[in-house]
Structures are given as C-alpha cells and as structure tokens.
Write a protein that holds these residues in place. Structure first.
Motif, PDB file in Angstrom:
ATOM      1  N   GLY A 177       0.791  -1.226   0.000  1.00  0.00           N
ATOM      2  CA  GLY A 177       0.000   0.000   0.000  1.00  0.00           C
ATOM      3  C   GLY A 177       0.817   1.265   0.000  1.00  0.00           C
ATOM      4  N   ASP A 178       2.047   1.221   0.555  1.00  0.00           N
ATOM      5  CA  ASP A 178       2.872   2.418   0.634  1.00  0.00           C
ATOM      6  C   ASP A 178       4.109   2.337  -0.256  1.00  0.00           C
ATOM      7  N   ILE A 179       4.959   1.345  -0.025  1.00  0.00           N
ATOM      8  CA  ILE A 179       6.238   1.280  -0.737  1.00  0.00           C
ATOM      9  C   ILE A 179       6.015   1.113  -2.238  1.00  0.00           C
ATOM     10  N   GLN A 180       5.278   0.077  -2.621  1.00  0.00           N
ATOM     11  CA  GLN A 180       5.069  -0.167  -4.047  1.00  0.00           C
ATOM     12  C   GLN A 180       4.243   0.944  -4.681  1.00  0.00           C
ATOM     13  N   ARG A 181       3.290   1.495  -3.936  1.00  0.00           N
ATOM     14  CA  ARG A 181       2.464   2.577  -4.483  1.00  0.00           C
ATOM     15  C   ARG A 181       3.332   3.804  -4.766  1.00  0.00           C
ATOM     16  N   TYR A 182       4.231   4.142  -3.839  1.00  0.00           N
ATOM     17  CA  TYR A 182       5.111   5.290  -4.052  1.00  0.00           C
ATOM     18  C   TYR A 182       6.023   5.048  -5.241  1.00  0.00           C
ATOM     19  N   GLU A 183       6.581   3.849  -5.347  1.00  0.00           N
ATOM     20  CA  GLU A 183       7.494   3.554  -6.445  1.00  0.00           C
ATOM     21  C   GLU A 183       6.777   3.567  -7.790  1.00  0.00           C
ATOM     22  N   THR A 184       5.496   3.188  -7.795  1.00  0.00           N
ATOM     23  CA  THR A 184       4.721   3.237  -9.036  1.00  0.00           C
ATOM     24  C   THR A 184       4.527   4.674  -9.487  1.00  0.00           C
ATOM     25  N   CYS A 185       4.109   5.537  -8.532  1.00  0.00           N
ATOM     26  CA  CYS A 185       3.915   6.951  -8.866  1.00  0.00           C
ATOM     27  C   CYS A 185       3.855   7.766  -7.580  1.00  0.00           C
ATOM     28  N   PRO A 186       4.837   8.616  -7.327  1.00  0.00           N
ATOM     29  CA  PRO A 186       4.827   9.437  -6.112  1.00  0.00           C
ATOM     30  C   PRO A 186       3.589  10.323  -5.997  1.00  0.00           C
ATOM     31  N   ARG A 187       3.063  10.799  -7.139  1.00  0.00           N
ATOM     32  CA  ARG A 187       1.878  11.662  -7.065  1.00  0.00           C
ATOM     33  C   ARG A 187       0.643  10.865  -6.671  1.00  0.00           C
ATOM     34  N   GLN A 188       0.506   9.666  -7.202  1.00  0.00           N
ATOM     35  CA  GLN A 188      -0.595   8.814  -6.757  1.00  0.00           C
ATOM     36  C   GLN A 188      -0.517   8.606  -5.256  1.00  0.00           C
ATOM     37  N   TYR A 189       0.684   8.318  -4.783  1.00  0.00           N
ATOM     38  CA  TYR A 189       0.853   8.113  -3.344  1.00  0.00           C
ATOM     39  C   TYR A 189       0.477   9.388  -2.587  1.00  0.00           C
ATOM     40  N   GLN A 190       0.917  10.517  -3.076  1.00  0.00           N
ATOM     41  CA  GLN A 190       0.675  11.795  -2.403  1.00  0.00           C
ATOM     42  C   GLN A 190      -0.808  12.042  -2.183  1.00  0.00           C
ATOM     43  N   TYR A 191      -1.597  11.858  -3.234  1.00  0.00           N
ATOM     44  CA  TYR A 191      -3.009  12.229  -3.122  1.00  0.00           C
ATOM     45  C   TYR A 191      -3.888  11.123  -2.545  1.00  0.00           C
ATOM     46  N   PHE A 192      -3.592   9.872  -2.863  1.00  0.00           N
ATOM     47  CA  PHE A 192      -4.498   8.802  -2.449  1.00  0.00           C
ATOM     48  C   PHE A 192      -4.073   8.088  -1.171  1.00  0.00           C
ATOM     49  N   ARG A 193      -2.812   8.267  -0.745  1.00  0.00           N
ATOM     50  CA  ARG A 193      -2.376   7.689   0.519  1.00  0.00           C
ATOM     51  C   ARG A 193      -2.069   8.784   1.543  1.00  0.00           C
ATOM     52  N   GLU A 194      -1.231   9.740   1.159  1.00  0.00           N
ATOM     53  CA  GLU A 194      -0.839  10.788   2.099  1.00  0.00           C
ATOM     54  C   GLU A 194      -2.000  11.733   2.391  1.00  0.00           C
ATOM     55  N   TYR A 195      -2.683  12.201   1.338  1.00  0.00           N
ATOM     56  CA  TYR A 195      -3.770  13.159   1.520  1.00  0.00           C
ATOM     57  C   TYR A 195      -5.139  12.494   1.648  1.00  0.00           C
ATOM     58  N   GLU A 196      -5.256  11.233   1.308  1.00  0.00           N
ATOM     59  CA  GLU A 196      -6.462  10.422   1.498  1.00  0.00           C
ATOM     60  C   GLU A 196      -7.625  10.842   0.604  1.00  0.00           C
TER      61      GLU A 196
END
Length: 649
Positions: free
Chosen positions: A399-418
């Motif tokens: 949910g975090d490591i692979q998601r960030y490596e796939t796309c940092p922006r995806q991680y930013q909005y859908f994990r970090e910012y929810e």
C-alpha cells in the motif's frame, strides 16, 4: 469554583466528594496573577481585547508559539467564534478552529458546489412547495455559490457551460439515433470532480494545505453519495434523479447539519495558530494559557430537559441527583473542565452588554483585568516544552512502498492526503477473489474441508460480492461474480491435497526498523510434504518473465520470508506466487527463490523510499507506464501539469 455551588442535601454533602487541591510541594511557583478577566464593552470590544492580549503575550515572550493558547467556548459555530477569529486575523494571527461546522462557507467548497450545480443544471428545487430548509439551501447555491462563481471566476463558469452544452447535445444525438447502447457511459460524478481539480482555481487551491484537505473531504462525501445511491453514470435517464438526490437530499442535509473542516490527529495543535475549541473537545488536554468565553452560556434548554426527563424513564431520586438540579451541576462540571485546562494562566472573558451568568459572578468579583496584570507576567510565566513521544510510522509494503514507487503523485493524493479514487471498480474482482479465498482457507483450517463444494463456494462468492457492492461500483466490471467463482473453484479443485496443510491464513507481519515499521500480510502459510510454503495470491493474468512486476513480487516475498524467520522463527522452504486467472495449476504456480543478498538490498531501498515519503518528496521524476496513468483519477491534473503529456478525452 466548585465550592460556589451547593452540592449538599439535608445538610450533608451528597453530590460531590470532599477534596482539597494543593500545589505540588516539590516545585517552586512564581508569584503572579494566574487568573485574570477581560471585560469588554460589547462583542467587538471583547474580541479586540482578547486579540490584543494574545499579541502581547507573544511579544513579551510569555509564550513562544501561538499554539500554546487555547480559546475554549461552549460552541465554536461561526456565530460564537467569528468575533475572535476576525480580530486575530486583523492582527495577522492565524487560528485553528476545525469544528466550527463552517465547511460549506469555505471558498473552495462553495466553488465546487457551484460547479456541480452548473454541471447538473440545478437551478432550484423542483417541488412546488419546497420546505423552508430547502429554500434556504437554494439561496445558498444561487447567491453564495453560482453567483460567486460567475462574478469571481467567470472563465471557469463559461468552460463549464460550454462543456455541458456539448455533452448534452451528444447525449441527445446518440439517444435520438438509437446509439445509446453502443457508447461509453458518461463520466460519473467522481470523474467530474477530478476534471475540475485540473482547472483553475482548483489547481491553486490544491497547493494550499487547508484548501487541499477540504477538497479531499469533498471527494469522500462524493464517494459516499455515489455508492449510497448507486450512481455510476450520468445520462438523460439518470440526470433528473441525480440532481434531486444530490441537491435536495444529500448535500442539503449535510449543510443543514453543519460539517467540520479537516483535522489532522497527528498535528492537533498546528504551529503558529491560536486554538479555538469546545470545552468538551478540550477534555484531557492542557495548555499554558487558556481563555474561556461563553460565560453567558444559556441553561434554558438544559432546564427544560431536566424537567421533562421523567416522561421517558423512571428515576429513583434517592440514588440519583434530583432532575431540577442536574442543569446546574452539569454547568459547574463543564466549566470545571474548562478552568482546569490551564497550566500557567487562565483568562475569563465577557462583555458588559450581556452580563455573564450569575454562577460566574463570585469568581469575577475582585479579579484583576489583563491590562492591570500584564506587567506582572513579565519573566514570571515560564513554560517549558514537553517532549512528545514520537511514534514510529507504519508503512505497508504494497500500500505504501510499491504505491510510491509506481507513482509518487498517486501516493501523495491517495495515501498521504487520502483523496478517494474515482476508479475503484478496478479493484472489485481482485478483492472478491482474495476475500473468498481467505474464507475458504479459514474453513479448511477450522476442519470444514468436507463441507466445501461447488454450491458452498458459489454461496461464499455471492455473499462477499453483495457486501463489497456496498462500497465499490462495478460499472466497468462485467460478470464479476461468475469470473470470481471460476477462479476460486478452479483453485479449490486443483489444490485439494495441498489444502489439507493450511497452517495460517492472512498472517500479519511486522518488520521494525530504526525510524519506521514495515507491515505486511501473508495470504497463506501451508505445509506440503513436510515443507513450509509461503503463498501469495495474484488475481491478475500471469505476466511475462521479464515484467517489472515480477521483481516487485520477488522483493515482497523475500522480505516476508526474512521477517518470518527473524521475528517468528519460521523459515519458509518455498516461496510461491499463485496466479488465479490461469486455468491450469501448472501455469498458475510460480516459485520464487529466497535470496538473503536481495533482502539486504531491499532493506536499503525501502529506507530510501521511506525517507522520501517522510520528507514529503512527491516529485514525479519518471513518468509511470501509460496504463497506470490512464487508470488514475489524477490523470487530468497531471496532463495540465505537463507530467502526462498524452492528449486524452
């Protein structure tokens, strides 16, 4: 304060235990006025004095940060808190008041409501006799939202109108020519939302923390709306019903009730902000300086409640407080909480045009005003910061490591910012297969293997699908139940012998590092011919041998095996991937070799990724594969930002 009330009955103390509060004898205490009052002439003067007092506390060094001051009120709704907020704002002092229920008054939220009103062609309730609440909401939409959009952001308004006309014409043309069955459904509401984020002023809003968080909350409510009313697409047949439920039911009720702004539980007291909160909200907290308002809090409602309690249940007053005295006792206890939140300085504030309740008069008599006491505070109010215990953040491998490596922006909005993703239907089939496999394995582990057959597995799939459909839309997924059943039943039939060795199902693992904790979940541990096997299920087609995804899965399983051995003393003999979409077992199984050297390398790469996340480094250096962007809700935002250059309609 507590002694100013009568807690006795028939001459004996009955409703409060006798106690004495004394200062800590091991600590030295400075001698200064620790309780003062602010006495304004009216609302405005009181608020101005509060703001001036706060400004001088900071200027004198009595406090080092504005977040060491809390203003406690009975209610922080705008009619009670705006005076303080505006007076502090005029002096350049930020405030933090997320529970004022003023969400729908925020500029970015009013613009979103205006955009959806234009997109859905909403001009007012269609009922002939709309309720007073509905008429008030319609005025809000017309005057505070759409009018504001047209006057302040007319170019955006024109874009919306132009786009709506084109889409309406296309819908009608396809409907008239009998082509509706052949065309792709129009975008659902969540797609509209993410298209709007790619336009100004939302592009600018999303770069401001408070605005961005409010946009995130809108995405969550929109997700709830779509799933509750099963909104998948907008067309001529559904537009009228969507418009009705959106504006006359869902959002109208949200606004009437009032909605709070975003609160970060990890940063409850943001640096540089004076805190405004309710007295109830402050329970269990302490602040160097506490300013208590609402000293004119009405007890009328509480008195009525007290008188009417007897209508609803029988109350033995020999064991409980008399109903007529409950409101007074509750008021005393409430303000006991307020007053005892202060560590160094307590300020009581009111104004003379509306005298405080009589219960407060004994306290206020003889108290110095803040103006009389401020010179005595200098060098006396000393506050030492408490060292907060910093909890280690938890990061999931997938949910975090692979998601960030796939796309940092995806991680930013859908994990970090929810933010809520608009394309959640992509996950429905995988979730259904995974959850049904989990249930199947648990039944085997619990000795129910003999009860499993074609019919029981079909029942599991149907039950899990019905539950998942409450949270996930499957507009793009066809024959989900049938496809999930085929995958699960094929696995069951082709692995009957292996199923006898089920040992652990969905085992949570923890990999603790110096600065963070990595978490994961192992789908299945089983024994097969005396060997311990770790199995991870993939609900996608088996990729090519050179696929980058295989390397990610290899890293994941090696880390899981390492953690099992080090933390749980379980050494897997085989690491297996099982591709459930493959019809034949020989094609479905793939063995991964355990490589200790790879584990060390993975540990270093995980550390680098976690550091980037902790440093808020979400810059997209390498554009993801095209299929990743095409399935992403932020695609339109990235397109205008120049990250994803492909022109997509």
């Amino acid at each position: 304060w507590m002694k100013t009330a009568d807690w006795s009955e028939h001459g004996r103390l009955r409703f409060r235990k006798s106690k004495e509060i004394v200062p800590d004898p091991t600590v030295s205490h400075n001698d200064y006025p620790a309780v003062v009052k602010i006495e304004g002439k009216n609302d405005e003067d009181e608020s101005e004095q509060v703001a001036c007092c706060i400004q001088q506390l900071k200027a004198s060094g009595a406090i080092t940060d504005y977040n060491q001051i809390a203003i406690l009120l009975y209610s922080v709704k705008t009619q009670y808190s705006d005076g303080y907020v505006n007076a502090l704002k005029a002096r350049g002092i930020p405030t933090f008041c997320p529970r004022a229920r003023s969400y729908f008054e925020r500029e970015e939220v009013r613009l979103l409501m205006a955009c959806f009103a234009v997109l859905l062609e909403y001009t007012g309730a269609e009922q002939e006799q709309a309720s007073e609440e509905q008429r008030g909401f319609d005025l809000y939409i017309r005057n505070k939202c759409v009018k504001f959009l047209r006057e302040q952001y007319n170019s955006l308004y024109e874009k919306l109108v132009e786009g709506l006309v084109i889409e309406s014409a296309m819908r009608q043309d396809k409907y008239d020519t009998g082509m509706m069955e052949q065309v792709k459904p129009e975008p659902a509401l969540m797609n509209y939302f993410y298209r709007l984020l790619a336009l100004e002023p939302f592009v600018s809003f999303i770069k401001e923390e408070a605005c961005m968080r409010n946009l995130m909350l809108f995405s969550k409510k929109l997700h709830v709306f779509q799933n509750f009313y099963h909104i998948t697409s907008i067309n001529e047949q559904t537009l009228s019903e969507i418009r009705k439920t959106f504006f006359t039911i869902f959002y109208r009720l949200l606004k009437d009730e009032g909605m709070n702004e975003y609160e970060d539980i990890e940063e409850a007291f943001p640096t540089g902000h004076v805190l405004l909160m309710t007295i109830h909200q402050a329970k269990g907290l302490e602040f160097p300086v506490v300013i208590v308002g609402s000293l004119r809090h009405s007890r009328n409602g509480a008195d009525v409640i007290g008188r009417d309690m007897g209508k609803f249940y029988n109350r033995d007053e020999t064991n409980f407080e008399p109903e007529c005295r409950i409101p007074g006792f509750d008021l005393m206890r409430l303000y006991y909480v307020a007053f005892s939140r202060a560590e160094k300085l307590l300020i009581l504030t009111y104004h003379l045009s509306k005298r405080p309740n009589k219960e407060f008069e004994p306290l206020l008599q003889g108290l110095p005003t803040w103006g009389e006491a401020r010179d005595l505070w200098k060098d006396q109010i000393s506050y030492s910061h408490k060292d907060l215990i910093q909890m280690k953040h938890r990061y999931s491998f997938t949910g975090d490591i692979q998601r960030y490596e796939t796309c940092p922006r995806q991680y930013q909005y859908f994990r970090e910012y929810e933010f809520v993703e608009g394309c959640q239907y992509n996950f429905l089939l995988g979730l259904l297969v995974h959850q049904t496999l989990e249930e199947l394995h648990r039944r085997v582990r619990d000795g129910q293997f003999g009860e499993l057959n074609w019919r029981s597995i079909e029942h599991m799939v149907r039950k899990n699908y019905a539950r998942l459909r409450l949270s996930y839309l499957d507009e793009e997924e066809t024959r989900v139940e049938e496809r999930a059943f085929t995958q699960v039943y094929n696995y069951f039939e082709q692995n009957r012998r292996e199923l006898q060795g089920v040992r652990e199902v969905e085992k949570d693992i923890i990999f603790e590092q110096e600065h963070y904790i990595l978490t994961g979940r192992i789908d299945l541990l089983r024994e097969n011919r005396g060997l311990l096997e770790l199995v991870d299920f993939k609900t996608e087609p088996k990729p090519r041998a050179d696929s980058a995804r295989l390397f990610d899965y290899e890293r994941q399983l090696c880390i899981y095996a390492h953690v099992l051995e080090r933390r749980y003393n379980l050494r897997p003999d085989r690491l297996l991937l099982y591709w459930t979409q493959e019809a034949e077992r020989a094609d479905a199984i793939m063995e991964i070799s355990y490589q200790p050297d790879l584990v060390r390398w993975v540990g270093q790469s995980l550390e680098r990724v976690v550091q980037k996340i902790r440093q808020q480094d979400f810059q997209v250096v390498t554009v993801p594969e095209e299929h990743v962007c095409q399935r992403c809700s932020m695609m339109h935002y990235c397109t205008q930002d120049g990250i994803f250059a492909r022109s997509l309609c």
